[in-house]
Scaffold this active site. Sequence first.
Site, mmCIF file in Angstrom:
data_model
loop_
_atom_site.group_PDB
_atom_site.id
_atom_site.type_symbol
_atom_site.label_atom_id
_atom_site.label_comp_id
_atom_site.label_asym_id
_atom_site.label_seq_id
_atom_site.Cartn_x
_atom_site.Cartn_y
_atom_site.Cartn_z
ATOM 1 N N LYS A 1 0.814 -1.213 0.000
ATOM 2 C CA LYS A 1 0.000 0.000 0.000
ATOM 3 C C LYS A 1 0.850 1.267 0.000
ATOM 4 O O LYS A 1 0.352 2.354 -0.242
ATOM 5 C CB LYS A 1 -0.964 0.007 1.175
ATOM 6 C CG LYS A 1 -0.378 0.303 2.512
ATOM 7 C CD LYS A 1 -1.544 0.419 3.496
ATOM 8 C CE LYS A 1 -1.124 1.027 4.797
ATOM 9 N NZ LYS A 1 -2.261 1.211 5.697
ATOM 10 N N ASP A 2 2.161 1.118 0.267
ATOM 11 C CA ASP A 2 3.049 2.293 0.249
ATOM 12 C C ASP A 2 3.758 2.453 -1.087
ATOM 13 O O ASP A 2 4.595 3.352 -1.233
ATOM 14 C CB ASP A 2 4.083 2.162 1.376
ATOM 15 C CG ASP A 2 3.443 2.319 2.739
ATOM 16 O OD1 ASP A 2 4.035 1.836 3.723
ATOM 17 O OD2 ASP A 2 2.339 2.889 2.813
ATOM 18 N N ARG B 1 -7.834 8.544 3.931
ATOM 19 C CA ARG B 1 -8.892 7.535 3.760
ATOM 20 C C ARG B 1 -9.579 7.268 5.094
ATOM 21 O O ARG B 1 -10.821 7.220 5.175
ATOM 22 C CB ARG B 1 -8.298 6.253 3.179
ATOM 23 C CG ARG B 1 -9.245 5.082 3.127
ATOM 24 C CD ARG B 1 -8.542 3.796 2.720
ATOM 25 N NE ARG B 1 -7.501 3.424 3.663
ATOM 26 C CZ ARG B 1 -7.704 2.750 4.805
ATOM 27 N NH1 ARG B 1 -8.927 2.389 5.154
ATOM 28 N NH2 ARG B 1 -6.700 2.441 5.603
ATOM 29 N N ARG B 2 -8.793 7.089 6.123
ATOM 30 C CA ARG B 2 -9.379 6.829 7.444
ATOM 31 C C ARG B 2 -10.115 8.073 7.959
ATOM 32 O O ARG B 2 -11.178 7.968 8.583
ATOM 33 C CB ARG B 2 -8.287 6.379 8.426
ATOM 34 C CG ARG B 2 -7.742 5.001 8.085
ATOM 35 C CD ARG B 2 -6.532 4.627 8.912
ATOM 36 N NE ARG B 2 -6.053 3.292 8.543
ATOM 37 C CZ ARG B 2 -4.777 2.953 8.576
ATOM 38 N NH1 ARG B 2 -3.843 3.811 8.979
ATOM 39 N NH2 ARG B 2 -4.392 1.743 8.207
ATOM 40 N N ARG C 1 1.884 11.144 12.503
ATOM 41 C CA ARG C 1 2.920 10.595 11.650
ATOM 42 C C ARG C 1 3.790 9.650 12.470
ATOM 43 O O ARG C 1 3.688 9.571 13.699
ATOM 44 C CB ARG C 1 3.841 11.714 11.101
ATOM 45 C CG ARG C 1 3.342 12.447 9.893
ATOM 46 C CD ARG C 1 3.106 11.600 8.649
ATOM 47 N NE ARG C 1 4.117 10.577 8.351
ATOM 48 C CZ ARG C 1 5.259 10.830 7.728
ATOM 49 N NH1 ARG C 1 5.563 12.080 7.441
ATOM 50 N NH2 ARG C 1 6.101 9.849 7.430
ATOM 51 N N ARG D 1 3.512 5.889 16.839
ATOM 52 C CA ARG D 1 2.098 6.286 16.959
ATOM 53 C C ARG D 1 1.474 5.706 18.227
ATOM 54 O O ARG D 1 0.746 6.394 18.950
ATOM 55 C CB ARG D 1 1.324 5.826 15.722
ATOM 56 C CG ARG D 1 1.579 6.734 14.510
ATOM 57 C CD ARG D 1 0.716 6.358 13.346
ATOM 58 N NE ARG D 1 1.392 5.390 12.498
ATOM 59 C CZ ARG D 1 0.751 4.589 11.658
ATOM 60 N NH1 ARG D 1 -0.557 4.626 11.568
ATOM 61 N NH2 ARG D 1 1.417 3.751 10.887
ATOM 62 N N CYS E 1 -1.367 9.613 -1.565
ATOM 63 C CA CYS E 1 -1.609 9.985 -0.170
ATOM 64 C C CYS E 1 -2.467 11.243 -0.056
ATOM 65 O O CYS E 1 -3.010 11.530 0.994
ATOM 66 C CB CYS E 1 -0.281 10.231 0.536
ATOM 67 S SG CYS E 1 0.628 8.738 0.799
#
Length: 309
Positions: free
Chosen positions: A84-85, A132-133, A150, A156, A243
């Site tokens: 996904k990155d 998205r979240r 970040r 996190r 992104c």
Amino acid sequence: MSTFERCVIATRESPLAMWQALHIQSRLREAYPGASVEILGMTTRGDQILHLTLSKVGGKGLFVKELEVAMQEGAADLAVHSLKDVPMELPEGFELTAVSHREDPRDAFVSSKYASLDEMPAGARVGTASLRRELMLRMNYPHLEVLPVRGNVGTRLGKLDAGEFDAMVMASAGLKRLGLEERIRAFIPVEVSLPSPGQGALGIEICAKNDVMREALAFINDPHTRACCTAERAVSRALGGSCQVPLAAYGVVEGEELWLRALVGNHRTGEAVRAEARGDWKDPEAVAAEVVRQLRDQGADAILKAVLG
Ligand SMILES: NCc1[nH]cc(CCC(=O)O)c1CC(=O)O
């Protein structure tokens, strides 16, 4: 078949990236006993720029560029990424040669105060690293305060535990791979939080001219996961996904069918359009094209234009 005697895996040095590289290393060592498989850890610009959200600094390419340079210069033979990155377009001369069977693709709810998003009172603070979240939260929990965060998974969690947030939404895959599944209070159903394209899968990148590594890595490719991620990435590519764009796409193979769902929206307003299609799992691009057609018919381009300004 020509085999390889040694290879070097390029990877970022975050704990999750290293876990993923070590996982591929062990699979290669098991498949090719006697081969030398080493890991080259690297720091990317994405790892260094931590004071800005990815949507403001240039997106996913920041996590792969240095690994591609290492392959170009012969210092590495493959790169292991969280799929996904990986940008939807690879630079000339590179290819995504294998996509692994995906780990749990769902988003996870992490909190020491609440058992789920449903339990959070108005004004409670949710941290997320993705637009998205943020869109999902704005659509389903508009009374919550969504704050950007970040850093890698551990960073996190540290910010959450320090009280900067009341909860965090993160990828289940990252937490599970790092042995942190016990931090997950609830799995958010994909019907509520449709995953990011490729979420939970690993993408193995090589130089396109490296036939030996392409052959050696073929066993890692999971055909159904690759078909789903190909469709998910095709939706994102068609709509300019990055992104900077709140876009979700998720495919599953059921029998001979690929069932693809997608959503795009405006994370600031909560406006979104959804689409889904079913088709031959061996033709993921066709299924993606139908989903993109439906999204466009519902005004996806205008929504994304408003998002990008
Ligand atoms: N850029 C963040 C990122 N990239 C890959 C993962 C987790 C593993 C995956 O989803 O494949 C994460 C963490 C997250 O989204 O919480």
